[in-house]
Design an enzyme around this catalytic site. Structure first.
Site, PDB file in Angstrom:
ATOM      1  CD  GLU A 144      12.213  27.268 -47.300  1.00 56.80           C
ATOM      2  OE1 GLU A 144      11.974  26.098 -46.780  1.00 56.80           O
ATOM      3  OE2 GLU A 144      13.546  27.423 -47.669  1.00 56.80           O
ATOM      4  CD  GLU A 153      12.478  19.914 -44.194  1.00 51.31           C
ATOM      5  OE1 GLU A 153      12.335  21.152 -44.423  1.00 51.31           O
ATOM      6  OE2 GLU A 153      13.521  19.406 -45.328  1.00 51.31           O
TER       7      GLU A 153
HETATM    8  N1  SAH Z   1      13.573  30.772 -42.607  1.00 55.20           N
HETATM    9  C1  SAH Z   1      14.798  30.130 -43.152  1.00 55.20           C
HETATM   10  C2  SAH Z   1      15.507  28.722 -42.818  1.00 55.20           C
HETATM   11  C3  SAH Z   1      14.489  27.684 -43.469  1.00 55.20           C
HETATM   12  S1  SAH Z   1      14.882  26.287 -43.103  1.00 55.20           S
HETATM   13  C4  SAH Z   1      15.046  30.454 -44.585  1.00 55.20           C
HETATM   14  O1  SAH Z   1      14.308  30.877 -45.265  1.00 55.20           O
HETATM   15  O2  SAH Z   1      16.336  30.724 -45.077  1.00 55.20           O
HETATM   16  C5  SAH Z   1      13.626  25.732 -41.858  1.00 55.20           C
HETATM   17  C6  SAH Z   1      14.087  25.720 -40.523  1.00 55.20           C
HETATM   18  O3  SAH Z   1      13.055  25.501 -39.775  1.00 55.20           O
HETATM   19  C7  SAH Z   1      14.872  24.626 -40.033  1.00 55.20           C
HETATM   20  O4  SAH Z   1      16.071  25.549 -39.493  1.00 55.20           O
HETATM   21  C8  SAH Z   1      14.375  24.078 -38.871  1.00 55.20           C
HETATM   22  O5  SAH Z   1      15.346  23.631 -37.804  1.00 55.20           O
HETATM   23  C9  SAH Z   1      13.252  24.713 -38.492  1.00 55.20           C
HETATM   24  N2  SAH Z   1      11.918  24.179 -38.069  1.00 55.20           N
HETATM   25  C10 SAH Z   1      11.151  23.264 -38.856  1.00 55.20           C
HETATM   26  N3  SAH Z   1       9.878  23.295 -38.227  1.00 55.20           N
HETATM   27  C11 SAH Z   1       9.890  23.888 -37.190  1.00 55.20           C
HETATM   28  C12 SAH Z   1       9.135  24.206 -35.938  1.00 55.20           C
HETATM   29  N4  SAH Z   1       7.645  23.555 -35.957  1.00 55.20           N
HETATM   30  N5  SAH Z   1       9.211  24.872 -35.172  1.00 55.20           N
HETATM   31  C13 SAH Z   1      10.300  25.769 -35.058  1.00 55.20           C
HETATM   32  N6  SAH Z   1      11.267  25.520 -35.765  1.00 55.20           N
HETATM   33  C14 SAH Z   1      11.220  24.598 -37.006  1.00 55.20           C
END
Ligand code: SAH
Length: 681
Positions: A144, A153
């Site tokens: 996500e 993002e």
């Molecule tokens: N999966 C959770 C949070 C989603 S928010 C949910 O669905 O509730 C997205 C998260 O991804 C954030 O905490 C951000 O720090 C992390 N993130 C984004 N790109 C990333 C990457 N390439 N590798 C590791 N973490 C990542």
């Protein structure tokens, strides 16, 4: 480690050195993050869970072990869903250390430590192999990583890498695909966020028109996404010129390419009008069949389905480089260009009798560079500011106020960022206008720019003249909260010695207003979640609470309330006034009192805003514009952010038999320019 950060105080304008521990940024990140909002997004959570169950089911049906890779695990929610759905093992990747730590705690608390391995790395650093972070490649990819623009993002490069190095060929992916939709519209309101409209001024010697320079007219603007709660835009504020069409989609179960590319669709204008804006949103299919769909479509697209409120995903407004008149039935080509992180749009008309070859030619015509502001106005004025400067009603009030105070011998000084007031003052007959920082075209002899800070103003800057009229909107680009524009008062104090004894100050005063409200939805972003789809995420709630309390005094936060409906539970109340005809006093300005709750509802917080009293009988509000008395529905200034102070505990006044009130204490520290607040319910 301690860091000293230099910054100009937004209210007082003075340079300050603040000691910021390394915790500061991290607390800001957590406190203002969208994690709470995501956990409250029921529609999203339910559909992810359904999609994950289905994907695990398909893998199991093939007789394989289900190995999940969850990139950006946050609280660990999606991995816990996968583990509950029967996944054999989950690798939960999270780059943000405090979140990775929280995920470890949450996973443990929910009893999944043996099934979920939290890895605190960026996914592109993750290794696979017997000694690696992952024993083997995964066959289910869950993420996500989307923002309102879908790819902002970094979802595309992350997927590209994951398919190359971290997952098996033919893996299952949740979501399975994302689709971006567009609709062409005409909207004076939204167009006013990009273009400066001509300003008409009735002067003594006839009508004067302030027209933007041609370089501004032809400027493509800035590439940053304009994301808004489109569901708060009434249908009377735009005209749809096309049907909703699919612009492009991404299949996440196959290798993904992140390199820049274009997509083109043919549209037919359904109405005559001026094509100005492309509205856009996306949906995600959680499974290949498309049966589990989570959509950001606005209210007019699927009027029957209940809308899920969310703030972490909204809708996008894209501004075409130029407005294009279109005729009903006319064929048009819309091109979406994207790089790794952002999208922008171009519109072209199909020529008569167009064939395939011409079409190819069109494709080559398309400008692929992302929009870059050439006129500099788009760097100086953000979108709400453009909207504010284009607000004719507001301009009329300033013109009227200026007319009241200006005389033919007025020597005028203006203090506000990127303001049209100097030009208006000049048109309205001021003898001489001085202005801090603004570059005006062709008016250089009439409007003199002072490139100095107010406290460094010398008599020579003003050719030894005294200022008879001091004006400000006031507006400063450094302001985040409404009262930060009190910088005008500090600047006014700094230039005191240059003011004539009978100086007129416009605005003559300002006042801070307050009202207690119940939010329709905004309360969610600060409200604990507790249990999310059966998983205990209280650790996250506690973390957010700690970060919000990190600075001893809880702070108000800026929100544009036209996007976040609320109901007033009290009457608006004036709580402090600031007299600009005098200098800033040495002592603090404090007030205490109570506001009566008049309507049933949940007191989520207090909203605060400023009003400026320009001249006798002319005031402008940066907050409440109108309120209906029976229901308490509010109309907010659409160009400004208001301050919201969320109460730590919500009171529900269901029965108002006894008079209920909220008591407050508000203190404006004139030394620091800070406003401290305390409320008791
Ligand atoms: N999966 C959770 C949070 C989603 S928010 C949910 O669905 O509730 C997205 C998260 O991804 C954030 O905490 C951000 O720090 C992390 N993130 C984004 N790109 C990333 C990457 N390439 N590798 C590791 N973490 C990542």
């Amino acid at each position: 480690m301690k860091t000293f950060c230099g910054r100009a105080n937004p209210t007082t304008g003075s340079m300050e050195w603040l000691e910021e521990g390394e915790d500061y940024d991290y607390h800001q990140e957590i406190a203002r993050s969208r994690y709470a909002d995501m956990l409250h997004d029921k529609d999203r959570n339910v559909k992810y869970y359904q999609g994950i169950r289905a994907a695990v089911g398909r893998v199991k049906e093939r007789g394989e072990k289900a190995i999940v890779l969850d990139i950006g695990t946050g609280t660990g929610l999606l991995s816990m869903m996968a583990a509950s759905a029967g996944a054999d093992f989950c690798y939960a990747i999270e780059v943000f250390k405090p979140m990775a730590n929280a995920a470890v705690k949450i996973v443990e608390k929910n009893g999944f430590s043996d099934k979920i391995k939290v890895i605190n790395k960026h996914s592109t650093e993750v290794t696979v192999g017997p000694d690696g972070d992952m024993q083997c490649r995964a066959n289910i990819l869950v993420t996500e990583l989307f923002d309102t623009e879908l790819i902002g993002e970094g979802a595309l490069p992350t997927y590209e890498h994951a398919h190359k190095y971290l997952v098996q060929e033919g893996c299952e992916s949740v979501p399975h695909r994302a689709t971006v939709y567009v609709q062409l519209v005409e909207s004076k309101r939204m167009w006013s966020w990009k273009k400066l409209f001509p300003v008409h001024v009735e002067a003594e010697d006839g009508e004067k028109i302030l027209v933007p320079p041609s370089e501004m007219e032809n400027c493509p603007g800035v590439p940053s996404v304009c994301d808004i709660q489109l569901n708060q835009m009434p249908s009377s504020d735009f005209t749809t010129l096309s049907d909703v069409v699919t612009m492009f989609s991404v299949d996440f179960s196959k290798p993904v390419q992140s390199a820049s590319t274009n997509y083109r669709v043919q549209l037919e204008a359904v109405k005559c009008g001026k094509a100005q804006i492309v509205l856009s949103w996306w949906d995600i299919d959680m499974d290949p069949s498309g049966m589990i769909n989570c959509t950001m479509a606005p209210y007019w697209v699927k009027p029957t389905s209940a809308l899920q409120w969310r703030d972490h995903w909204m809708q996008c407004v894209y501004f075409l480089p130029n407005e294009e008149p279109v005729l009903q039935g006319e064929k048009l080509y819309l091109t979406a260009c994207r790089d790794e992180y952002s999208v922008w749009y171009n519109l072209q008309k199909a020529r008569e009798g167009e064939n395939k070859a011409d079409e190819e030619e069109h494709k080559a015509d398309v400008h692929v560079e992302s929009p870059v502001c050439r006129c500099r106005a788009h760097l100086l004025w953000n979108r709400p500011r453009f909207g504010e400067l284009n607000d004719q009603n507001r301009t009329r009030q300033y013109i009227e106020a200026l007319r009241k105070v200006l005389k033919t011998d007025s020597i005028c000084l203006c203090i506000s960022d990127g303001s049209l007031l100097p030009v208006l003052a000049h048109y309205l007959g001021a003898k001489q206008v001085w202005y801090f920082f603004f570059k005006t075209n062709h008016l250089e002899d009439k409007i003199k720019i002072i490139e100095a800070r107010p406290e460094l103003l010398k008599p020579s800057h003003l050719e030894d003249k005294k200022i008879s009229v001091l004006v400000g909107e006031p507006f400063f680009t450094t302001s985040l909260l409404p009262w930060h524009n009190l910088y005008f008062w500090y600047a006014r104090t700094a230039v005191s010695t240059h003011l004539a004894s009978n100086v007129t100050v416009l605005p003559q005063s300002a006042s801070l207003h307050m009202m207690i409200v119940e939010f329709q939805d905004l309360w969610r972003i600060r409200s604990p979640c507790g249990i999310c789809e059966g998983f205990d995420v209280q650790t996250m709630d506690d973390m957010i609470k700690d970060s919000l309390n990190f600075r001893e005094s809880k702070e108000a936060e800026p929100h544009p309330l036209w996007e976040y409906p609320c109901k007033s539970l009290s009457d608006p109340q004036e709580v402090l006034t600031f007299d600009f005809t005098k200098t800033v006093p040495q002592h603090c300005l404090s007030t205490e009192g109570s506001v009566k709750l008049l309507r049933k509802g949940k007191s989520h917080g207090a909203v605060l805003w400023m009003e400026y009293h320009l001249a006798a009988d002319i005031s402008v509000s940066t907050g409440l514009l109108q309120m209906s008395n029976e229901k308490g529905s509010c109309e907010w200034n659409p160009h400004c952010k208001q301050a919201v102070y969320f109460f730590s505990s919500v009171i529900e006044s269901e029965i108002l038999s006894l008079p209920t009130a909220v008591t407050y204490a508000i203190n404006f520290d004139t030394k620091t320019g800070e406003i401290a607040m305390d409320f008791k319910l």
